[in-house]
Design a protein around this motif. Sequence first.
Motif, PDB file in Angstrom:
ATOM      1  N   LEU A 144     -11.494  28.880   1.000  1.00  0.00           N
ATOM      2  CA  LEU A 144     -12.043  29.204  -0.320  1.00  0.00           C
ATOM      3  C   LEU A 144     -13.033  28.153  -0.823  1.00  0.00           C
ATOM      4  N   GLY A 145     -13.154  27.051  -0.117  1.00  0.00           N
ATOM      5  CA  GLY A 145     -14.094  26.000  -0.523  1.00  0.00           C
ATOM      6  C   GLY A 145     -13.583  25.137  -1.662  1.00  0.00           C
ATOM      7  N   TRP A 146     -12.279  25.166  -1.903  1.00  0.00           N
ATOM      8  CA  TRP A 146     -11.689  24.330  -2.940  1.00  0.00           C
ATOM      9  C   TRP A 146     -11.515  22.918  -2.401  1.00  0.00           C
ATOM     10  N   SER A 147     -11.480  21.954  -3.302  1.00  0.00           N
ATOM     11  CA  SER A 147     -11.355  20.554  -2.909  1.00  0.00           C
ATOM     12  C   SER A 147     -10.026  20.297  -2.199  1.00  0.00           C
ATOM     13  N   THR A 148     -10.129  19.583  -1.098  1.00  0.00           N
ATOM     14  CA  THR A 148      -8.932  19.188  -0.343  1.00  0.00           C
ATOM     15  C   THR A 148      -8.789  17.670  -0.335  1.00  0.00           C
ATOM     16  N   ALA A 149      -9.407  17.018  -1.300  1.00  0.00           N
ATOM     17  CA  ALA A 149      -9.404  15.550  -1.366  1.00  0.00           C
ATOM     18  C   ALA A 149      -8.169  15.024  -2.092  1.00  0.00           C
ATOM     19  N   SER A 150      -7.011  15.445  -1.663  1.00  0.00           N
ATOM     20  CA  SER A 150      -5.747  14.989  -2.250  1.00  0.00           C
ATOM     21  C   SER A 150      -5.099  13.983  -1.317  1.00  0.00           C
ATOM     22  N   THR A 151      -4.446  12.970  -1.896  1.00  0.00           N
ATOM     23  CA  THR A 151      -3.754  11.988  -1.056  1.00  0.00           C
ATOM     24  C   THR A 151      -2.459  12.566  -0.483  1.00  0.00           C
ATOM     25  N   LYS A 184       0.849  -1.189   0.000  1.00  0.00           N
ATOM     26  CA  LYS A 184       0.000   0.000   0.000  1.00  0.00           C
ATOM     27  C   LYS A 184       0.886   1.241   0.000  1.00  0.00           C
ATOM     28  N   PRO A 185       0.513   2.254  -0.753  1.00  0.00           N
ATOM     29  CA  PRO A 185       1.318   3.476  -0.754  1.00  0.00           C
ATOM     30  C   PRO A 185       1.235   4.187   0.594  1.00  0.00           C
ATOM     31  N   LYS A 186       2.293   4.869   0.923  1.00  0.00           N
ATOM     32  CA  LYS A 186       2.335   5.599   2.172  1.00  0.00           C
ATOM     33  C   LYS A 186       1.364   6.774   2.079  1.00  0.00           C
ATOM     34  N   VAL A 187       0.505   6.892   3.065  1.00  0.00           N
ATOM     35  CA  VAL A 187      -0.486   7.962   3.073  1.00  0.00           C
ATOM     36  C   VAL A 187       0.124   9.169   3.769  1.00  0.00           C
TER      37      VAL A 187
END
Length: 185
Positions: free
Chosen positions: A138-145, A73-76
């Motif tokens: 700002l309400g921008w997406s923060t769904a980055s790994t 599994k990649p390191k989170v």
Amino acid sequence: MIEADLSEGDLSQVTQAIQNALRPAQQPVRMLQAPLDRTPRAQDLDFEEVDLNEDLEEESIDTAKPKPQRNSKPKVAKTPEVLDDIDVNAEPSLKDFVGRFDLKSNFDKYLVIALWFRDARGVNAITVDHVYTCFRILGWSTASTDFSKPLQNLKGEQSLRGNAKDGYSLSLTGAGKIEAKKRPE
């Protein structure tokens, strides 16, 4: 040079002995001839009865332990923290400043945040926490790994300088890239 009083026959024998001594030793090659018929006949085979219930402790079996497999599994990456000490409402506000630019990628967003911190707040070195906080406001997406990866990429293309520990600062080329995206007023 060695001088010796030897007859002609003796000299050739000495020379031959020296050559043989200096020549690497060659082992004679023995060829074994395999039997032509390799199929064993049943009457030639000796069968031995084996007790399968014998205690195996008597025999010492040396087995190498296999290395444990690593988790594939990649390191989170750690989720950045939201900073509470950023004044995003003082003029120019973060929202107004960002609205002046035509932002098409996350890289543009990272650069405009670095520009806002530098020009509007006098903060030259920003961390991933600064960027993450602004994205949330700002309400921008923060769904980055890995929220810090774009900072590393921007450093690689020399739009930012610095590192994760000390902070990243906007370079001249990075400022030029984002200022080129400014909308006409």
